[in-house]
Design a protein around this motif. Structure first.
Motif, short mmCIF file in Angstrom:
data_model
loop_
_atom_site.label_atom_id
_atom_site.label_comp_id
_atom_site.label_asym_id
_atom_site.label_seq_id
_atom_site.Cartn_x
_atom_site.Cartn_y
_atom_site.Cartn_z
N THR A 289 35.80 41.45 38.02
CA THR A 289 36.08 41.27 36.62
C THR A 289 36.36 42.63 36.03
O THR A 289 35.97 43.50 36.27
CB THR A 289 34.62 40.65 36.00
OG1 THR A 289 33.58 41.51 35.96
CG2 THR A 289 34.45 39.19 36.58
N LEU A 290 36.77 42.41 34.73
CA LEU A 290 37.11 43.53 33.97
C LEU A 290 35.70 44.49 33.44
O LEU A 290 35.38 45.43 33.69
CB LEU A 290 37.82 43.23 32.77
CG LEU A 290 37.75 44.39 31.39
CD1 LEU A 290 38.70 45.65 32.31
CD2 LEU A 290 38.69 43.97 30.41
N ASP A 291 34.64 43.60 33.26
CA ASP A 291 33.28 44.06 33.19
C ASP A 291 32.69 44.90 34.17
O ASP A 291 32.22 45.77 33.98
CB ASP A 291 32.43 42.98 32.66
CG ASP A 291 32.51 42.29 31.04
OD1 ASP A 291 33.45 42.96 30.33
OD2 ASP A 291 32.09 41.17 30.87
N ARG A 292 32.95 44.18 35.41
CA ARG A 292 32.37 44.82 36.43
C ARG A 292 33.19 46.32 36.89
O ARG A 292 32.57 47.39 36.98
CB ARG A 292 32.56 44.05 37.71
CG ARG A 292 32.16 44.72 38.99
CD ARG A 292 30.53 45.41 39.02
NE ARG A 292 30.33 45.81 40.22
CZ ARG A 292 29.41 46.73 40.43
NH1 ARG A 292 28.79 47.18 39.19
NH2 ARG A 292 29.24 47.39 41.55
N ALA A 293 34.24 46.36 36.19
CA ALA A 293 35.32 47.58 36.61
C ALA A 293 34.59 48.67 35.62
O ALA A 293 34.47 49.74 35.86
CB ALA A 293 36.67 47.18 36.28
#
Length: 354
Positions: A199-203
């Motif tokens: 996900t973007l949040d994990r990136a």
């Protein structure tokens, strides 16, 4: 630039590095020597390059030990010094310590409207003499995950996609806080995001844990139409989201107001002109094939578009660069659409799929 392909299935970083170094030993050694010559032309001694490379490599070993192990195994298999391969992987960090580093000119356009598959395209502009060949690598960082990426021989990653439906574009940036102090290589940050993020949040989380010594924008896009540019610098990390209409454009200057206050790009950069060009042509790109999108990136100017860089043969070799690659991400199907050349050639040559 010749593009070579490699598929590795092992999840072991040492074995993966060994496979790359064995298969492409001549290229790994050759690119490392070309970069050492380039750094020397920019005013750095071999000792200075080695010091930055080793500091960056130790930072990488602490932050992502598997990537450091992969680099070392690649160097060993290629029959060259580990620090020389590390210097290619940390070439942005080495450049940050140069008296006058100059810079590439890359342009990224992402359209990620809600409810539709993202559409992306990027030019990668660099010194052609440093990249006689480059690598398209399909790898397996963990069971059940595939990564496909474009990179230089010796660098852990750059532009790519993963089977979780996430992709990364790459644009160099310059900030007053950049230095030759080392830090986690920004190319390794791109690679770890591809290896681990769903996900973007994990990136964002992964990028936020890296202490970097140089600046770069990693534009992350996902199959659910999340998109943001992660602007990394030693002064901090900023997340620049896509506009409400789904567009996210990036060239080689900071978009975050706070980091932009420390902008330190080369005086002769065309980053502002290329950003304005992207804004002008973006309306023509949605709904086109990857090749059509690449052509539309040029607009009516075609081969004379500001995003189609040509080497200035009146300048010294280390100050010449051109558009070596046009590439788009298909995050839905984990694929890269690419052309070893500028986007205006896409109509005649098409884009290959990896």
């Amino acid at each position: 630039m010749d593009l070579h392909t490699l598929t590795t299935r092992t999840t072991d970083p040492h074995e993966r590095g060994t496979l790359v170094g064995t298969r492409f030993g001549d290229s790994v050694r050759g690119v490392a020597e070309l970069y050492l010559e380039h750094f020397a032309a920019l005013g750095l001694t071999g000792e200075q390059v080695r010091a930055v490379a080793e500091r960056s490599h130790e930072a990488l070993r602490a932050w992502a030990p598997g990537l450091a192990e992969e680099s070392d195994a690649c160097a060993d298999a290629a029959g060259t010094a580990r620090w020389k391969v590390a210097a290619v992987g940390a070439r942005t960090e080495v450049l940050a310590g140069c008296p006058a580093p100059g810079g590439g000119e890359c342009s990224t356009a992402v359209f990620a409207p809600a409810g539709a598959a993202p559409q992306t395209v990027q030019t990668w502009d660099w010194h052609d003499r440093l990249v006689p060949g480059a690598l398209l690598h399909e790898l397996t960082p963990a069971e059940g995950r595939t990564v496909k990426l474009f990179t230089e021989f010796g660098a852990p990653g750059k532009i790519g996609v993963n089977s979780a439906g996430l992709g990364v574009h790459f644009n160099i940036l310059f900030h007053t806080s950049d230095s030759g102090s080392g830090g986690v290589p920004v190319h390794a940050v791109a690679r770890r995001i591809l290896d681990e993020a769903d996900t973007l949040d994990r990136a964002v989380e992964i990028a936020s844990t890296a202490r970097v010594g140089a600046s770069t924008s990693l534009t992350v896009v996902t199959a659910d139409s999340s998109a943001a540019s992660l602007e990394l610098s030693p002064a901090g990390l900023a997340v620049v989201p896509a506009d409400e209409d789904g567009w996210l454009l990036h060239t080689n200057h900071f978009l975050d107001p706070g980091l932009a206050a420390g902008e330190a790009g080369p005086a002769d950069s065309m980053t502002a002109e290329r950003f304005a060009h992207l804004r002008e042509v973006r309306a023509a790109m949605p709904g086109l094939s990857p090749a059509g999108r690449a052509e539309a990136l040029c607009g009516s100017a075609g081969a004379d578009a500001v995003v189609c860089m040509r080497p200035d043969e009146g300048r010294p070799p280390h100050e010449q660069w051109g558009t070596l690659l046009t590439i788009g991400l298909d995050v839905t199907h984990c694929a890269l659409d690419h052309l070893a050349g500028p986007p205006h050639e896409a109509g005649a040559k098409g884009l290959a799929r990896f």
